[in-house]
Design an enzyme around this catalytic site. Structure first.
Site, PDB file in Angstrom:
ATOM      1  N   GLU A 228      45.197  19.916  48.173  1.00 17.93           N
ATOM      2  CA  GLU A 228      46.311  19.021  48.512  1.00 17.93           C
ATOM      3  C   GLU A 228      47.349  19.764  49.334  1.00 17.93           C
ATOM      4  O   GLU A 228      47.467  20.973  49.231  1.00 17.93           O
ATOM      5  CB  GLU A 228      46.992  18.515  47.224  1.00 17.93           C
ATOM      6  CG  GLU A 228      46.078  17.682  46.365  1.00 17.93           C
ATOM      7  CD  GLU A 228      46.765  17.223  45.077  1.00 17.93           C
ATOM      8  OE1 GLU A 228      48.004  17.212  45.011  1.00 17.93           O
ATOM      9  OE2 GLU A 228      46.035  16.895  44.134  1.00 17.93           O
ATOM     10  N   LYS A 230      50.949  21.127  49.806  1.00 24.87           N
ATOM     11  CA  LYS A 230      52.029  21.483  48.888  1.00 24.87           C
ATOM     12  C   LYS A 230      53.336  21.104  49.565  1.00 24.87           C
ATOM     13  O   LYS A 230      53.725  21.666  50.581  1.00 24.87           O
ATOM     14  CB  LYS A 230      52.013  22.971  48.568  1.00 24.87           C
ATOM     15  CG  LYS A 230      53.080  23.366  47.559  1.00 24.87           C
ATOM     16  CD  LYS A 230      52.941  24.826  47.163  1.00 24.87           C
ATOM     17  CE  LYS A 230      53.791  25.148  45.951  1.00 24.87           C
ATOM     18  NZ  LYS A 230      55.221  24.959  46.162  1.00 24.87           N
ATOM     19  N   ARG A 235      60.177  18.705  42.036  1.00 23.96           N
ATOM     20  CA  ARG A 235      59.187  18.078  41.168  1.00 23.96           C
ATOM     21  C   ARG A 235      59.854  16.963  40.371  1.00 23.96           C
ATOM     22  O   ARG A 235      60.960  17.149  39.857  1.00 23.96           O
ATOM     23  CB  ARG A 235      58.660  19.151  40.214  1.00 23.96           C
ATOM     24  CG  ARG A 235      57.560  18.696  39.258  1.00 23.96           C
ATOM     25  CD  ARG A 235      56.231  18.823  39.917  1.00 23.96           C
ATOM     26  NE  ARG A 235      55.114  18.526  39.041  1.00 23.96           N
ATOM     27  CZ  ARG A 235      54.404  19.448  38.390  1.00 23.96           C
ATOM     28  NH1 ARG A 235      54.758  20.730  38.455  1.00 23.96           N
ATOM     29  NH2 ARG A 235      53.367  19.111  37.676  1.00 23.96           N
ATOM     30  N   ARG A 250      62.564  18.839  36.658  1.00 19.72           N
ATOM     31  CA  ARG A 250      61.970  19.969  35.944  1.00 19.72           C
ATOM     32  C   ARG A 250      62.813  20.419  34.765  1.00 19.72           C
ATOM     33  O   ARG A 250      62.318  20.984  33.803  1.00 19.72           O
ATOM     34  CB  ARG A 250      61.820  21.177  36.892  1.00 19.72           C
ATOM     35  CG  ARG A 250      60.553  21.222  37.659  1.00 19.72           C
ATOM     36  CD  ARG A 250      59.379  21.652  36.810  1.00 19.72           C
ATOM     37  NE  ARG A 250      59.307  23.075  36.622  1.00 19.72           N
ATOM     38  CZ  ARG A 250      58.773  23.920  37.489  1.00 19.72           C
ATOM     39  NH1 ARG A 250      58.270  23.470  38.602  1.00 19.72           N
ATOM     40  NH2 ARG A 250      58.725  25.192  37.239  1.00 19.72           N
ATOM     41  N   GLU A 278      56.454  14.787  43.884  1.00 16.93           N
ATOM     42  CA  GLU A 278      57.488  15.604  44.510  1.00 16.93           C
ATOM     43  C   GLU A 278      58.374  14.683  45.338  1.00 16.93           C
ATOM     44  O   GLU A 278      57.869  13.840  46.074  1.00 16.93           O
ATOM     45  CB  GLU A 278      56.780  16.642  45.401  1.00 16.93           C
ATOM     46  CG  GLU A 278      57.663  17.715  45.944  1.00 16.93           C
ATOM     47  CD  GLU A 278      57.707  18.985  45.088  1.00 16.93           C
ATOM     48  OE1 GLU A 278      57.213  18.968  43.939  1.00 16.93           O
ATOM     49  OE2 GLU A 278      58.265  19.970  45.575  1.00 16.93           O
ATOM     50  N   PHE A 317      51.320  12.820  43.205  1.00 19.10           N
ATOM     51  CA  PHE A 317      50.045  13.544  43.209  1.00 19.10           C
ATOM     52  C   PHE A 317      49.279  13.426  41.900  1.00 19.10           C
ATOM     53  O   PHE A 317      48.168  13.920  41.789  1.00 19.10           O
ATOM     54  CB  PHE A 317      50.209  15.002  43.632  1.00 19.10           C
ATOM     55  CG  PHE A 317      51.279  15.805  42.951  1.00 19.10           C
ATOM     56  CD1 PHE A 317      51.152  16.201  41.637  1.00 19.10           C
ATOM     57  CD2 PHE A 317      52.417  16.190  43.657  1.00 19.10           C
ATOM     58  CE1 PHE A 317      52.116  16.961  41.020  1.00 19.10           C
ATOM     59  CE2 PHE A 317      53.400  16.948  43.052  1.00 19.10           C
ATOM     60  CZ  PHE A 317      53.251  17.335  41.726  1.00 19.10           C
ATOM     61  N   ARG A 396      50.905  26.765  32.460  1.00 18.13           N
ATOM     62  CA  ARG A 396      50.580  27.335  33.766  1.00 18.13           C
ATOM     63  C   ARG A 396      49.190  27.915  33.629  1.00 18.13           C
ATOM     64  O   ARG A 396      48.951  28.748  32.767  1.00 18.13           O
ATOM     65  CB  ARG A 396      51.575  28.435  34.143  1.00 18.13           C
ATOM     66  CG  ARG A 396      51.407  28.964  35.547  1.00 18.13           C
ATOM     67  CD  ARG A 396      52.368  30.099  35.855  1.00 18.13           C
ATOM     68  NE  ARG A 396      53.775  29.725  35.714  1.00 18.13           N
ATOM     69  CZ  ARG A 396      54.458  29.028  36.606  1.00 18.13           C
ATOM     70  NH1 ARG A 396      53.871  28.617  37.711  1.00 18.13           N
ATOM     71  NH2 ARG A 396      55.720  28.720  36.396  1.00 18.13           N
TER      72      ARG A 396
HETATM   73  P1  AMP Z   1      56.242  26.667  42.878  1.00 17.87           P
HETATM   74  O1  AMP Z   1      57.507  25.890  42.744  1.00 17.87           O
HETATM   75  O2  AMP Z   1      56.187  27.515  44.100  1.00 17.87           O
HETATM   76  O3  AMP Z   1      55.887  27.383  41.601  1.00 17.87           O
HETATM   77  O4  AMP Z   1      55.032  25.642  43.108  1.00 17.87           O
HETATM   78  C1  AMP Z   1      54.726  24.647  42.201  1.00 17.87           C
HETATM   79  C2  AMP Z   1      55.443  23.387  42.609  1.00 17.87           C
HETATM   80  O5  AMP Z   1      54.913  22.867  43.808  1.00 17.87           O
HETATM   81  C3  AMP Z   1      55.292  22.251  41.657  1.00 17.87           C
HETATM   82  O6  AMP Z   1      56.131  22.375  40.536  1.00 17.87           O
HETATM   83  C4  AMP Z   1      55.682  21.066  42.531  1.00 17.87           C
HETATM   84  O7  AMP Z   1      57.096  20.912  42.508  1.00 17.87           O
HETATM   85  C5  AMP Z   1      55.308  21.505  43.926  1.00 17.87           C
HETATM   86  N1  AMP Z   1      54.243  20.736  44.567  1.00 17.87           N
HETATM   87  C6  AMP Z   1      54.276  20.319  45.847  1.00 17.87           C
HETATM   88  N2  AMP Z   1      53.175  19.653  46.175  1.00 17.87           N
HETATM   89  C7  AMP Z   1      52.386  19.623  45.073  1.00 17.87           C
HETATM   90  C8  AMP Z   1      51.095  19.065  44.798  1.00 17.87           C
HETATM   91  N3  AMP Z   1      50.385  18.420  45.720  1.00 17.87           N
HETATM   92  N4  AMP Z   1      50.606  19.245  43.536  1.00 17.87           N
HETATM   93  C9  AMP Z   1      51.314  19.911  42.598  1.00 17.87           C
HETATM   94  N5  AMP Z   1      52.527  20.457  42.808  1.00 17.87           N
HETATM   95  C10 AMP Z   1      53.066  20.316  44.035  1.00 17.87           C
END
Ligand code: AMP
Length: 540
Positions: A228, A230, A235, A250, A278, A317, A396
């Site tokens: 997918e 990102k 979130r 969150r 998101e 998503f 996680r």
């Molecule tokens: P990070 O904040 O860098 O730890 O990355 C995880 C976060 O990516 C998640 O908590 C979401 O907020 C975001 N995210 C963006 N696109 C997606 C997606 N397609 N699936 C899951 N998480 C996503």
């Protein structure tokens, strides 16, 4: 419970207390221990100010301002101050003694009463009848201190012990209902399996693990992969039933009012559901960079101007529940099939996702191409998910992998080593490493993992034979072993003589093929640091 630091002893003490309570009191006590008198799913708030509490305590204890501030300086907690002042002045509670049911009734009245004077009067009549210790916990509940006092895991443990129900079932019911009170009563009656989902309290979030090398993906799980985009926003978990819509962040807060333009479109979707997704700034079918969008997040008051300046979209998503059916155990591929049925239209979208089933040796190149395409669409990178995986709320794991930016690596030389911890105990597994600056070597970081056990063992032997100085834990070693390290970013730092530090460094591989004269230079580090692309700013 407070007198012991052992979590087991705490849980046992609590279990013993819970066993003595009848069903009504059991439910109330558990909610109070969790710090939310109405259960987490119940959004009612007490809304009594701290100054009202302090007024009451001063009045009942007859303490003066000096005693108050001395006590506050000592405890930094209004509940503890309450106990100390009431006890010091020998105040006796007015009869009859409080019951748990009366406490909750009073809290309900406070929540439904308007006006700070009226709320204060109810709280005061409650505290009048409380002993000093009771008053302390009433105040801690009102000020929200209890919420941080007792981890819910401990409470769930105690409920399991006190009722003989399995811990996992207790935890699941607590998650579905958001109400430890109902959960405790079900645990006692043996009806945990019949627990129904309650909407309008956030479930835990499934979280992703970063991959630093695209080759790492294949080591986590076999194909097929669900790839997918990102999205770089915040979130959210969206709950909808009938006309009611709530959006949770969150931090588990309801942020519904921050995104007014999403509410009617969400309301128009059929059925009742929980979506995971998101929210991002979105204009002209493209993401607004997070650094700009962030300005909107800080604002409580979202007026029409701000909505026009920084419009948002929701990218869904995942779907976690639908019309009363909990989908957490349903495989992701099937959840996506369900999600694809939703009639999303601007400003609601289904997240981009593609099935990828290629051989391991082709995978990095394919992912690399997809990564570049996602970046060109204005998104942050890729999420690689296991289509067979359930939704693991609050965990996680390795079933969701995030690829945020093209891998950057530096070739560096090991200057010092340290004995490792845990399973790396007895081997030199922690390396301090340096870059070159003309004829000097300057440390830029320290990394732990990444090598295989075999490599670490072999390197340990080598380092022991090539130690320059043995300083106990740390050994300065001959600077001839070149390694390649990956990292997230470079920051200025005075921890190392180079003036820089790598963020999240990881050893990618040993580079025995490289001489020290060919490692990267301080100049390169400086260039990366000043190019700082802002992509480090992540969602909240
Ligand atoms: P990070 O904040 O860098 O730890 O990355 C995880 C976060 O990516 C998640 O908590 C979401 O907020 C975001 N995210 C963006 N696109 C997606 C997606 N397609 N699936 C899951 N998480 C996503």
């Amino acid at each position: 419970m407070r007198s012991t630091s052992s979590t087991l002893a705490k849980a046992n003490a609590l279990a013993e207390l819970l066993r003595e309570l009848d069903d009504d009191d059991l439910a109330i006590a558990c909610r109070l221990f969790a710090g939310s008198p109405f259960g987490a799913a119940d959004q009612r708030v007490l809304g009594t100010g701290w100054s009202a509490i302090i007024d009451i305590v001063l009045e009942l204890s007859q303490a003066n301002e000096g005693e108050l501030s001395a006590s506050y300086q000592k405890h930094a907690d209004v509940g503890d101050v309450t106990e100390e002042l009431l006890a010091a002045h020998g105040r006796q509670p007015e009869p009859p003694p409080l019951t748990l049911a009366e406490v909750v009734l009073a809290f309900e009245q406070i929540a439904s009463t308007r006006g700070s004077g009226a709320k204060r009067a109810i709280l005061e009549s409650l505290i009048r009848r409380a002993t000093a210790v009771e008053a302390k916990y009433l105040v801690k509940t009102v000020t929200g201190e209890m919420r941080i006092g007792l981890r819910s895991g401990l409470l769930e443990d105690a409920i399991a012990k006190g009722t003989g129900a399995p811990k996992a079932k207790v935890a699941r019911a607590a998650m579905l209902t958001g109400d430890v009170g109902e959960t405790a009563v079900r645990a006692r009656r043996g009806t945990l399996d019949e627990t129904r989902l309650h909407l309008f309290h956030p479930l835990g979030w499934m979280l992703a693990t970063p991959v630093l090398e695209l080759g790492e993906v294949a080591k986590r799980f076999p194909p097929p992969y669900l790839v997918e985009d990102k999205y770089d926003g915040v979130r959210v978990q969206v709950h909808k039933e009938g006309d009611r819509v709530e959006i949770y962040s969150r931090t588990l807060d309801a942020v519904t009012h921050r995104f007014p333009e999403l509410l009617d479109p969400i309301r128009a979707l059929p059925g009742a559901f929980i979506l995971d997704g998101e929210v991002l700034g979105w204009r002209g079918e493209r993401a607004i960079p997070f650094v700009q969008f962030q300005r909107r997040l800080g604002r409580k008051n979202v007026d029409a101007d701000l909505q026009r300046e920084l419009p948002v979209a929701l990218f869904a998503f995942d779907v976690l529940a639908e019309n009363g059916e909990v989908l957490l155990e349903v495989p992701l591929a099937d959840r996506r099939v369900r999600l694809a049925q939703y009639p999303f239209a601007w400003p609601l979208y289904l997240s981009r996702s593609e099935d990828l089933a290629v051989a391991e040796d082709e995978l990095p190149a394919r992912l690399d191409a997809m990564f570049v395409a996602a970046r060109e669409r204005g998104n942050e990178g890729l999420m690689v998910k296991d289509p067979r995986s359930p939704y693991r709320a609050g965990r996680r794991g390795m079933e969701w992998l995030k690829v945020k930016r093209a891998l950057r690596t530096l070739d560096v030389v090991v200057t010092g080593v340290e004995w490792g911890h845990g399973k790396r105990h007895g081997v030199l597994s922690d390396y301090t490493f340096a870059v070159r600056d003309n004829d000097q070597l300057l440390d830029v970081g320290k990394a732990y993992s990444g090598l295989t056990d075999e490599e670490i063992a072999e390197m340990t032997k080598w380092f022991l034979e090539h130690t320059i100085r043995d300083l106990g834990r740390y050994r300065a070693v001959e600077p001839t072993q070149v390694i390649e390290v990956a990292f997230d970013n470079v920051q200025r730092s005075n921890r190392h003589p180079s003036g820089y530090a790598l963020r999240f460094p990881r050893i990618v591989r040993l580079r025995p093929d490289k001489p020290v004269t060919e490692i990267d230079t301080l100049e390169t580090v400086r260039t990366i640091a000043s190019a700082g692309d802002g992509s480090d700013v992540t969602g909240v």
